[in-house]
Design a protein around this motif. Structure first.
Motif, PDB file in Angstrom:
ATOM      1  N   GLY A  17     -13.513 -36.748  22.637  1.00  0.00           N
ATOM      2  CA  GLY A  17     -13.322 -35.416  22.079  1.00  0.00           C
ATOM      3  C   GLY A  17     -14.121 -34.326  22.768  1.00  0.00           C
ATOM      4  N   ALA A  59     -10.613 -35.602  18.338  1.00  0.00           N
ATOM      5  CA  ALA A  59     -12.048 -35.493  18.593  1.00  0.00           C
ATOM      6  C   ALA A  59     -12.770 -36.793  18.295  1.00  0.00           C
ATOM      7  N   GLY A 119     -14.956 -31.482  17.891  1.00  0.00           N
ATOM      8  CA  GLY A 119     -15.087 -31.887  19.283  1.00  0.00           C
ATOM      9  C   GLY A 119     -16.348 -31.356  19.937  1.00  0.00           C
TER      10      GLY A 119
END
Length: 392
Positions: free
Chosen positions: A52, A114, A61
């Motif tokens: 991510g 992510a 992320g």
């Protein structure tokens, strides 16, 4: 101009390399040959935040760019664990949704990208279209409060392990004939299609590749989708499409240079320790010079890949497209040459299972074909860089 990576990128590379070594080539190959998935490695890479790194921070992320994700891809490949779906799921699909998705689509999908808990495939290739995206015949049309998808795709990676597939289809106006002809202007629509959607089926394509990620033919027979399955505009044109394809080329180049680095590491170790007539074979120029030439080509390809990623992350889409194609070409040539020379250095051992180079042979050769062939890249450079007449 700065030709060195920052401390954060270097730390990321070191951490990902350590994770890759912890699993290693033996783990990866054993899983692939047994027909199993590398789920443990993928889960760890996701848990540690590596998958991510390019997803915006507000969705969990790392907030980095495609250059960071490319570094993750390269280091895993260099450690003997080349994960093909890193080229597809977090690079193409997450990037397209982050750039063009609605707020709801971003909230639905990006946290999973992510965390590495979501995998999504990407489907553009068709049997009769090849590299000519203007001949796509898979169509999507609106029918009331639904989209209807018809057609098929070819050589689509990982359909058996993803939650959905981002499908590129030709948008046709209401009332137009089903399967509007390839002569029509390309109006690509990007549709998120769950793999369990009624009418969506797929068939495995047997391959000689030693890889846990499989290839599939996909069939869409009156697949009905909600209106929010559309990502971006319904006929946004090729620019929206290439927002995903340029990262794909950058990632494919990193995938290739990572493999090339591993091949040269194996060849270098063998040339230093294999002794014939009381001399390591690496002391002979007939062995040393070809490996040195390969090392130069790999480093040149890595540099071009880093340039392409920097341009893309800076929002220079046009220049990034040119650089991404050049990087993909250079990396494909570099890995094919490096693996071939590494096998030659090993002699008969080059094709033994012990050293793992034979399994890399098909994968390295594929880097000259997919996701875009070397010939189409040469066409692109001739036309757009050299401004020569179009040849096709």
């Amino acid at each position: 101009m700065n030709f060195t990576e920052g401390e954060e990128r270097r730390d990321l590379r070191a951490a990902v390399a350590a994770l890759g070594r912890r699993y290693g080539h033996e783990y990866f190959t054993a899983k692939a040959r047994a027909g199993e998935k590398t789920d443990e490695l993928w889960a760890d890479a996701g848990r540690l935040g590596y998958l991510g790194v390019a997803v915006p921070e507000e969705y969990g992320g790392g907030g980095g760019g495609i250059g960071d994700l490319a570094a993750v891809c390269e280091e895993l490949a260099a450690a003997g664990c080349p994960l093909l779906l890193t080229v597809v799921s977090p690079a193409i699909c997450a990037t397209v949704i982050a750039r063009f998705g609605t707020g709801e689509q971003k909230r639905r999908w990006l946290p999973g990208f992510a965390a590495g808990t979501t995998k999504m495939g990407f489907a553009i290739t068709e049997p009769d279209a090849g590299s000519n995206a203007h001949r796509l015949t898979t169509t999507v049309r609106r029918d009331g409060d639904e989209w209807v998808l018809d057609g098929g795709k070819y050589y689509i990676s990982g359909v058996d392990e993803v939650e959905a597939v981002l499908v590129v289809a030709r948008h046709v106006a209401p009332g137009a004939p089903r399967g509007a002809g390839p002569g029509d202007r390309l109006r690509p629509s990007l549709m998120i299609v769950p793999t369990d959607a009624p009418g969506f089926t797929h068939r495995h394509i047997p391959m000689e590749l030693v890889s846990p990620e499989k290839q599939f033919t996909c069939f869409f027979d009156d697949v009905r989708l909600p209106l929010d399955a559309l990502v971006g505009a319904e006929d946004a044109g090729p620019a929206q499409l290439f927002a995903g394809l340029n990262p794909e080329r950058i990632m494919a180049a990193s995938f290739a240079t990572g493999m090339a680095r591993r091949a040269l590491d194996l060849a270098g170790e063998y040339a230093r320790t294999r002794t014939v007539w009381d001399t390591p074979i690496g002391a002979h120029q007939g062995v040393a010079h070809p490996l040195a030439q390969c090392a130069i080509q790999v480093e040149l390809a890595r540099l071009m890949t880093q340039k392409a990623a920097a341009l893309y992350d800076a929002g220079e889409d046009r220049a990034a497209g040119e650089a991404a194609n050049m990087a993909k070409y250079a990396a494909g040539e570099a890995v094919a040459g490096a693996v071939d020379q590494a096998i030659q250095v090993h002699g008969g051992n080059g094709l033994s299972s012990e050293y793992g180079l034979g399994a890399m042979l098909a994968a390295s050769r594929l880097s000259r074909i997919a996701p875009v062939s070397r010939e189409m890249i040469l066409n692109f450079v001739a036309q757009h860089t050299l401004r020569l007449p179009r040849s096709y």
